[in-house]
Design a protein around this motif. Structure first.
Motif, PDB file in Angstrom:
ATOM      1  N   GLN A 148       0.830  -1.209   0.000  1.00 59.78           N
ATOM      2  CA  GLN A 148       0.000   0.000   0.000  1.00 59.78           C
ATOM      3  C   GLN A 148       0.856   1.247   0.000  1.00 59.78           C
ATOM      4  O   GLN A 148       1.777   1.379   0.800  1.00 59.78           O
ATOM      5  CB  GLN A 148      -0.905  -0.011   1.242  1.00 59.78           C
ATOM      6  N   TRP A 149       0.537   2.174  -0.920  1.00 61.12           N
ATOM      7  CA  TRP A 149       1.200   3.474  -0.915  1.00 61.12           C
ATOM      8  C   TRP A 149       0.583   4.311   0.201  1.00 61.12           C
ATOM      9  O   TRP A 149      -0.592   4.650   0.169  1.00 61.12           O
ATOM     10  CB  TRP A 149       1.024   4.151  -2.270  1.00 61.12           C
ATOM     11  N   THR A 150       1.345   4.638   1.208  1.00 66.35           N
ATOM     12  CA  THR A 150       0.799   5.302   2.388  1.00 66.35           C
ATOM     13  C   THR A 150       1.889   6.138   3.036  1.00 66.35           C
ATOM     14  O   THR A 150       3.014   6.214   2.549  1.00 66.35           O
ATOM     15  CB  THR A 150       0.263   4.256   3.391  1.00 66.35           C
ATOM     16  N   ARG A 151       1.531   6.765   4.139  1.00 66.57           N
ATOM     17  CA  ARG A 151       2.506   7.533   4.892  1.00 66.57           C
ATOM     18  C   ARG A 151       2.131   7.496   6.361  1.00 66.57           C
ATOM     19  O   ARG A 151       0.952   7.444   6.720  1.00 66.57           O
ATOM     20  CB  ARG A 151       2.585   8.988   4.420  1.00 66.57           C
ATOM     21  N   ALA A 152       3.148   7.484   7.210  1.00 68.07           N
ATOM     22  CA  ALA A 152       2.943   7.612   8.647  1.00 68.07           C
ATOM     23  C   ALA A 152       3.087   9.083   9.021  1.00 68.07           C
ATOM     24  O   ALA A 152       3.411   9.930   8.187  1.00 68.07           O
ATOM     25  CB  ALA A 152       3.951   6.750   9.406  1.00 68.07           C
ATOM     26  N   GLU A 153       2.825   9.384  10.269  1.00 65.46           N
ATOM     27  CA  GLU A 153       2.951  10.769  10.710  1.00 65.46           C
ATOM     28  C   GLU A 153       4.395  11.245  10.591  1.00 65.46           C
ATOM     29  O   GLU A 153       5.329  10.534  10.938  1.00 65.46           O
ATOM     30  CB  GLU A 153       2.480  10.901  12.159  1.00 65.46           C
ATOM     31  N   GLU A 154       4.531  12.453  10.078  1.00 67.47           N
ATOM     32  CA  GLU A 154       5.839  13.114   9.956  1.00 67.47           C
ATOM     33  C   GLU A 154       6.822  12.281   9.138  1.00 67.47           C
ATOM     34  O   GLU A 154       8.005  12.182   9.462  1.00 67.47           O
ATOM     35  CB  GLU A 154       6.422  13.411  11.345  1.00 67.47           C
ATOM     36  N   SER A 155       6.340  11.657   8.073  1.00 65.08           N
ATOM     37  CA  SER A 155       7.228  10.899   7.194  1.00 65.08           C
ATOM     38  C   SER A 155       6.764  11.052   5.754  1.00 65.08           C
ATOM     39  O   SER A 155       5.629  11.445   5.490  1.00 65.08           O
ATOM     40  CB  SER A 155       7.238   9.413   7.582  1.00 65.08           C
ATOM     41  N   ARG A 156       7.653  10.737   4.851  1.00 65.86           N
ATOM     42  CA  ARG A 156       7.297  10.767   3.439  1.00 65.86           C
ATOM     43  C   ARG A 156       6.492   9.521   3.078  1.00 65.86           C
ATOM     44  O   ARG A 156       6.632   8.474   3.717  1.00 65.86           O
ATOM     45  CB  ARG A 156       8.567  10.821   2.584  1.00 65.86           C
ATOM     46  N   PRO A 157       5.646   9.593   2.042  1.00 63.55           N
ATOM     47  CA  PRO A 157       4.887   8.402   1.629  1.00 63.55           C
ATOM     48  C   PRO A 157       5.823   7.290   1.170  1.00 63.55           C
ATOM     49  O   PRO A 157       6.911   7.535   0.637  1.00 63.55           O
ATOM     50  CB  PRO A 157       4.028   8.922   0.466  1.00 63.55           C
TER      51      PRO A 157
END
Length: 401
Positions: free
Chosen positions: A148-157
């Motif tokens: 899955q293309w996603t992102r966590a908090e304070e990070s790049r996807p």
């Protein structure tokens, strides 16, 4: 598993490199019981067994369940309270080699014909992957389409999978682990899968479950409270509270006996005010119910400006499984909820150990099955570590006696 740990520490990240090292390193030969003249297996043997017999036999799942059984025998599991959470692990996929979602389709995956594409096609109807949400990610990795293309908090996807843990809060024993897409719907569905599987495999159903807000939707709360009789110790997802100073739904009192809401001015809001001759009229179809006050009552009410200043009459909606939602809200006001909130941190500590100590920040294997294998191996290692750490403490009273 121990071989994998040793080779990882030595910087060996492929079966081909491992075979080369075994040819030269006497310590590896001794560990594998090959002797000085023993024939080293071809590197392709590892892949064939991993993608064939090892997965077909579900061996890793059996080994994991064996560690849980041992923890049960050592009295490390109480079965009273569980905690559930998910954490993102980066997939072995590169953004530079991905394609836009509108250019990706099952037909393109069939044309690719590689193993990860075939695994992706098998997940399209899986509730933890393709069927978890109709929303498509912005990008798809050709090397690992299920990621899955996603992102966590304070990070790049980035491309990632989610590892889901269900733990017993007594000693942080991992009761079950599941790999899913890195989206909320899949993670919530995984919590149900793990609870059902734990009950079926070990005969254990917890009295309460601790989690964060992501698990507090109406459907999940209804399933836990109404179908499984599990106390939910987590916040409810509630968008009914108003911020403009007017009365929210929580200001209205629910009268279950008469199927109506009572406003602060003691007026009734009803769903129906007459019996329909046509039985199909007035019936709710989506599970959401709307309770309305009389227009004449609201127009003459002295509190109209703080109740419905822009509407002729006030209405209040009642969501599906509202009884379960109200029960969860009441649970948040208890002392037991505060205790469960502290215990829920244990699952977050396991994720920190997974990434910082075991070093599982990025997957080495591709595809759904590769993610499952690595997550199972990591959970096995963490349960064995827990056994090694706590088993001597359990054995001391026996030795003294």
């Amino acid at each position: 598993m121990e071989t994998s740990s040793r080779t990882s520490q030595a910087g060996i990240r492929s079966e081909r490199r491992l075979c080369d090292e075994i040819h030269l390193n006497l310590a590896y030969r001794w560990f594998c019981r090959l002797g000085l003249e023993g024939k080293v297996p071809d590197h392709s043997t590892f892949s064939r067994y991993r993608h064939g017999k090892l997965r077909d036999s579900n061996l890793l799942r059996q080994v994991f369940e064996a560690t849980v059984e041992r923890c049960l025998r050592e009295d490390l599991v109480s079965g009273e309270g569980f905690a559930v959470d998910a954490s993102l692990i980066a997939a072995d996929a590169n953004k530079a080699r991905s394609i836009a979602a509108e250019d990706w389709s099952p037909e393109v995956a069939r044309e690719a014909g590689n193993r990860t594409a075939r695994e992706y096609l098998e997940t399209l109807n899986d509730a933890a992957f393709g069927a978890a949400s109709p929303v498509q990610p912005k990008f798809v990795a050709k090397s690992d389409p299920a990621a899955q293309w996603t992102r966590a908090e304070e990070s790049r996807p980035y491309f990632a999978y989610a590892t889901n843990y269900l733990i017993d809060t007594k000693s942080s024993v991992i009761m079950d682990v599941e790999a899913t897409r890195a989206i909320r719907q899949a993670e919530v569905g995984a919590s149900r899968t793990m609870l059902d599987r734990t009950e079926k495999r070990f005969g254990i159903r917890p009295e309460w479950l601790a989690a964060d807000t992501a698990y507090g939707n109406a459907e999940n709360l209804g399933w836990l409270v109404e179908q499984r009789s599990i106390v939910p110790f987590f916040p409810v997802i509630d968008k009914s509270e108003r911020t403009d100073g007017t009365w929210s739904r929580s200001d209205f009192e629910w009268d279950e006996a008469n199927d109506q809401y009572i406003c602060p001015e003691v007026h009734a809001l009803k769903q129906y005010r007459r019996n329909y001759s046509d039985p199909n009229r007035g019936q709710d179809t989506g599970g959401r119910k709307k309770y309305r006050a009389l227009k004449a009552t609201c127009q003459a009410c002295p509190s109209k400006d703080i109740c419905c200043p822009k509407a002729e009459a006030r209405y209040v909606t009642r969501e599906p499984h509202e009884e379960a939602r109200e029960f969860a809200r009441a649970c948040r006001k208890t002392k037991a909820y505060k205790v469960s909130r502290d215990k829920r941190k244990k699952v977050e500590m396991l994720f920190a150990h997974l990434k910082r100590i075991l070093g599982l920040n990025r997957l080495r294997l591709r595809g759904l099955n590769g993610a499952k294998d690595e997550f199972l191996l990591a959970a096995i290692a963490q349960n064995l570590r827990k056994l090694a750490k706590l088993r001597p403490q359990c054995a001391k009273p026996e030795a003294t006696a």
